[in-house]
Design a protein around this motif. Sequence first.
Motif, PDB file in Angstrom:
ATOM      1  N   TRP A 267       0.226  -1.450  -0.181  1.00 26.86           N
ATOM      2  CA  TRP A 267       0.353   0.132  -0.141  1.00 26.86           C
ATOM      3  C   TRP A 267       0.674   1.347  -0.178  1.00 26.86           C
ATOM      4  N   HIS A 268       0.255   2.083  -0.484  1.00 25.84           N
ATOM      5  CA  HIS A 268       1.297   3.566  -0.274  1.00 25.84           C
ATOM      6  C   HIS A 268      -0.157   4.583   0.016  1.00 25.84           C
ATOM      7  N   ALA A 269       0.239   5.572   0.463  1.00 20.16           N
ATOM      8  CA  ALA A 269      -0.972   7.395   0.644  1.00 20.16           C
ATOM      9  C   ALA A 269      -0.142   7.994   0.693  1.00 20.16           C
ATOM     10  N   SER A 270      -0.732   9.185   0.244  1.00 16.90           N
ATOM     11  CA  SER A 270       0.642  10.359   0.102  1.00 16.90           C
ATOM     12  C   SER A 270      -0.830  11.499   0.108  1.00 16.90           C
ATOM     13  N   LEU A 271      -0.329  12.856   0.591  1.00 18.28           N
ATOM     14  CA  LEU A 271      -0.907  14.039   1.492  1.00 18.28           C
ATOM     15  C   LEU A 271      -0.397  14.772   1.203  1.00 18.28           C
ATOM     16  N   SER A 272      -0.920  15.919   0.428  1.00 14.80           N
ATOM     17  CA  SER A 272       0.021  17.173  -0.076  1.00 14.80           C
ATOM     18  C   SER A 272      -0.836  18.341   0.100  1.00 14.80           C
ATOM     19  N   LEU A 273      -0.008  19.818   0.238  1.00 18.92           N
ATOM     20  CA  LEU A 273      -0.520  20.942   0.491  1.00 18.92           C
ATOM     21  C   LEU A 273       0.157  21.596  -0.730  1.00 18.92           C
ATOM     22  N   THR A 274      -0.059  21.889  -1.539  1.00 17.95           N
ATOM     23  CA  THR A 274       0.142  22.964  -2.659  1.00 17.95           C
ATOM     24  C   THR A 274      -0.576  23.868  -2.618  1.00 17.95           C
ATOM     25  N   GLY A 275      -0.007  25.223  -3.563  1.00 17.41           N
ATOM     26  CA  GLY A 275      -0.485  26.867  -4.090  1.00 17.41           C
ATOM     27  C   GLY A 275      -0.740  26.283  -5.656  1.00 17.41           C
ATOM     28  N   ASP A 276      -0.430  27.188  -6.339  1.00 20.95           N
ATOM     29  CA  ASP A 276      -0.496  27.838  -7.977  1.00 20.95           C
ATOM     30  C   ASP A 276       1.355  26.630  -8.442  1.00 20.95           C
ATOM     31  N   ARG A 277       0.708  26.949  -9.662  1.00 21.65           N
ATOM     32  CA  ARG A 277       1.490  26.632 -10.752  1.00 21.65           C
ATOM     33  C   ARG A 277       3.106  27.557 -10.309  1.00 21.65           C
ATOM     34  N   ILE A 278       4.208  27.338 -10.844  1.00 19.35           N
ATOM     35  CA  ILE A 278       5.595  27.792 -10.582  1.00 19.35           C
ATOM     36  C   ILE A 278       4.987  29.188 -11.736  1.00 19.35           C
ATOM     37  N   ASP A 279       4.699  29.178 -12.222  1.00 17.78           N
ATOM     38  CA  ASP A 279       4.204  30.700 -13.406  1.00 17.78           C
ATOM     39  C   ASP A 279       2.916  31.004 -13.183  1.00 17.78           C
ATOM     40  N   GLY A 280       2.307  30.855 -11.613  1.00 20.95           N
ATOM     41  CA  GLY A 280       1.083  31.123 -11.488  1.00 20.95           C
ATOM     42  C   GLY A 280       1.532  32.619 -11.445  1.00 20.95           C
ATOM     43  N   GLU A 281      -0.638  33.509 -10.950  1.00 21.00           N
ATOM     44  CA  GLU A 281      -0.122  34.721 -10.715  1.00 21.00           C
ATOM     45  C   GLU A 281       0.455  35.060  -9.173  1.00 21.00           C
ATOM     46  N   ALA A 283       0.344  38.219  -8.366  1.00 15.04           N
ATOM     47  CA  ALA A 283      -0.203  39.702  -7.277  1.00 15.04           C
ATOM     48  C   ALA A 283      -1.438  39.478  -6.324  1.00 15.04           C
ATOM     49  N   THR A 284      -1.322  38.356  -6.560  1.00 20.93           N
ATOM     50  CA  THR A 284      -2.568  38.539  -5.448  1.00 20.93           C
ATOM     51  C   THR A 284      -2.281  36.565  -4.583  1.00 20.93           C
ATOM     52  N   ASN A 285      -3.348  36.363  -3.951  1.00 23.97           N
ATOM     53  CA  ASN A 285      -2.964  34.746  -2.565  1.00 23.97           C
ATOM     54  C   ASN A 285      -3.173  33.792  -3.847  1.00 23.97           C
ATOM     55  N   ASP A 286      -2.302  32.649  -3.459  1.00 21.91           N
ATOM     56  CA  ASP A 286      -2.850  31.950  -4.381  1.00 21.91           C
ATOM     57  C   ASP A 286      -3.745  30.936  -3.837  1.00 21.91           C
ATOM     58  N   SER A 287      -3.834  30.039  -5.137  1.00 20.55           N
ATOM     59  CA  SER A 287      -4.920  29.186  -4.663  1.00 20.55           C
ATOM     60  C   SER A 287      -5.045  28.572  -3.764  1.00 20.55           C
ATOM     61  N   LEU A 317     -10.002  28.699  -3.873  1.00 24.02           N
ATOM     62  CA  LEU A 317     -10.230  29.079  -5.025  1.00 24.02           C
ATOM     63  C   LEU A 317      -8.997  30.578  -4.988  1.00 24.02           C
ATOM     64  N   SER A 318      -8.259  31.451  -5.966  1.00 24.26           N
ATOM     65  CA  SER A 318      -7.846  32.599  -5.559  1.00 24.26           C
ATOM     66  C   SER A 318      -8.746  32.971  -6.313  1.00 24.26           C
ATOM     67  N   SER A 319      -8.403  34.885  -5.992  1.00 32.93           N
ATOM     68  CA  SER A 319      -9.563  35.737  -6.485  1.00 32.93           C
ATOM     69  C   SER A 319      -9.393  35.801  -8.023  1.00 32.93           C
ATOM     70  N   ALA A 320      -7.382  35.459  -8.564  1.00 29.35           N
ATOM     71  CA  ALA A 320      -7.547  35.532  -9.722  1.00 29.35           C
ATOM     72  C   ALA A 320      -7.878  34.422 -11.082  1.00 29.35           C
ATOM     73  N   ALA A 321      -8.245  32.942  -9.962  1.00 26.33           N
ATOM     74  CA  ALA A 321      -8.655  31.871 -10.417  1.00 26.33           C
ATOM     75  C   ALA A 321     -10.001  31.717 -10.612  1.00 26.33           C
ATOM     76  N   GLY A 348     -16.033  31.379  -9.490  1.00 23.66           N
ATOM     77  CA  GLY A 348     -16.267  30.564  -8.768  1.00 23.66           C
ATOM     78  C   GLY A 348     -15.566  30.286  -7.052  1.00 23.66           C
ATOM     79  N   ARG A 349     -15.408  29.985  -6.171  1.00 26.65           N
ATOM     80  CA  ARG A 349     -15.149  30.062  -5.277  1.00 26.65           C
ATOM     81  C   ARG A 349     -13.716  29.197  -4.578  1.00 26.65           C
ATOM     82  N   SER A 350     -14.776  27.717  -4.837  1.00 27.42           N
ATOM     83  CA  SER A 350     -13.511  26.681  -4.132  1.00 27.42           C
ATOM     84  C   SER A 350     -14.013  25.809  -5.396  1.00 27.42           C
TER      85      SER A 350
END
Length: 499
Positions: A267-281, A283-287, A317-321, A348-350
């Motif tokens: 078995w395997h299990a994963s858990l992640s917490l991420t923001g936008d892509r490396i080339d994301g916006e 000027a605002t908070n990340d998603s 979602l970020s305000s830019a997404a 969209g909000r989430s």
Amino acid sequence: MSFRSLRGGCAALALIVATPALAQPPSAEELAALVKAQAAEIAALRARLDKLEGQELAQNAAPAPAQQSWQRPVPQVAQQQVSPPLVITPFAPQIVPPGPADLDVTQARAVAANPAGVTTEWGAGLPVFRSADGVFTYKPRGRILVDVSSTFGSDYAGRNTTTTGMRALRLGLEGSVGPHLFYQFESDFSENEVDIVTAFLGWRNRLSSKVDYDIRAGHLFNDRAFEGSTGSDSTPFLERGVVSTAIIPQRGFYGIGIMGRMFGPNWHASLSLTGDRIDGEQATNDSRTAAFRAHWNPIRTDRSLLHVGAWGFDEALSSAATALTRSTVIGGRFNGAVRVSTGELLGGRSTTGYGVELGGYTGGLWVMGEAGRRIARLDGGRPNFESKAWSLSTGFFLTGELPPYNPRLGSFGQPNVLDPVLSGGSGAIELTARYENLDYTDLVLGGDGWAATLGVNWYLNSFTRIQLNGIHWHTDNRAGTFTGSDDGQTVSARVGVTF
């Protein structure tokens, strides 16, 4: 008393016996006989002592079983202290060996035959460099996927096109430092753009003899769905199915953040917490996207396996997404006109997505079913929008190979070709089939569609393949250029090299 002291005592005794002052005066004849007899005895005694002394020297020259505290220690050459090696077996025997980031130090030392410098091992298409002590490893990596696609049979002339493209043109590196630290970096140059894809630094260790873990930080590839967790160079079809391409965070397959993974025997299990892509916006908070995935192999033998998996994500979602408009390809990547569209969807909000996986293989035959759902929450009091997708796929190796299933990650890898073409063999031949269904009709302007694919894969060796897919597709869009019910066929081919 040593043998040398005993020898001296016997000589003194002989001298006393032979001294006239200590005995009765003998006659000349008796004295001559006595001296002669004593001389013979002394010669015999000396011979015996010499023999015994030779045995003593031989015993002293033999290595002692253990060094005594009073013995002077033998100088030792200083050695570098190395942490106990982390032994990981990440891949099944039916797929090609991993790169250096997945090899442990013990394996590296076994290959390092040159103690004076760097050693080189030729891997899957490129060399793997290792330091003499096996602690440092480095390997270039990349992939070249060249596609051609032709569509016909559509009611719209704009969909009946023939196109070419580079599905992937990647170059990067991977390596490790010691048994715990590892890293990977990869850029993609397809579509005349430079795009950083994978870029992370990781740490791994063991929790017990059967459980280990790793933690990665950087620009990370999603662990989501079976085909979604399989690399583009390892999918049995030219393109991933709609479960992976439609039930997905708004940011796509990659995001910057941290991911922890834990691995057991089956078995395997994963858990992640991420923001936008490396080339994301910027000027605002990340998603913000929190995601998990787990798989389990309740049945696993040398020739068969059962796979059960589940995954999910939640995205703020970020305000830019906030634009959730989606148009998903269903007739191959390089015909952008053959898509299923949601129509315009703003505010969209989430989003929340989840899915399940069930499949396995026996011998050369494999089957995999996937299903997923995505819920998009909208502002202004509007009802949620639900996307639904599912697929069923199968494949069979005519040449006797086992499917390249990776039991450590619950995904596909590169196959271990039994009779490579470059060695004078026939390579590996795999027949594939898939049905997939996508439904956006929860929206007023949302469409739906399905596709049935037949394919054949010819693996020249473990890192070179030629693929051919024939797709019969159907779309029914309510918005956009190509509306209404439409059917057609797409034939796509690929030449791919992974190294």
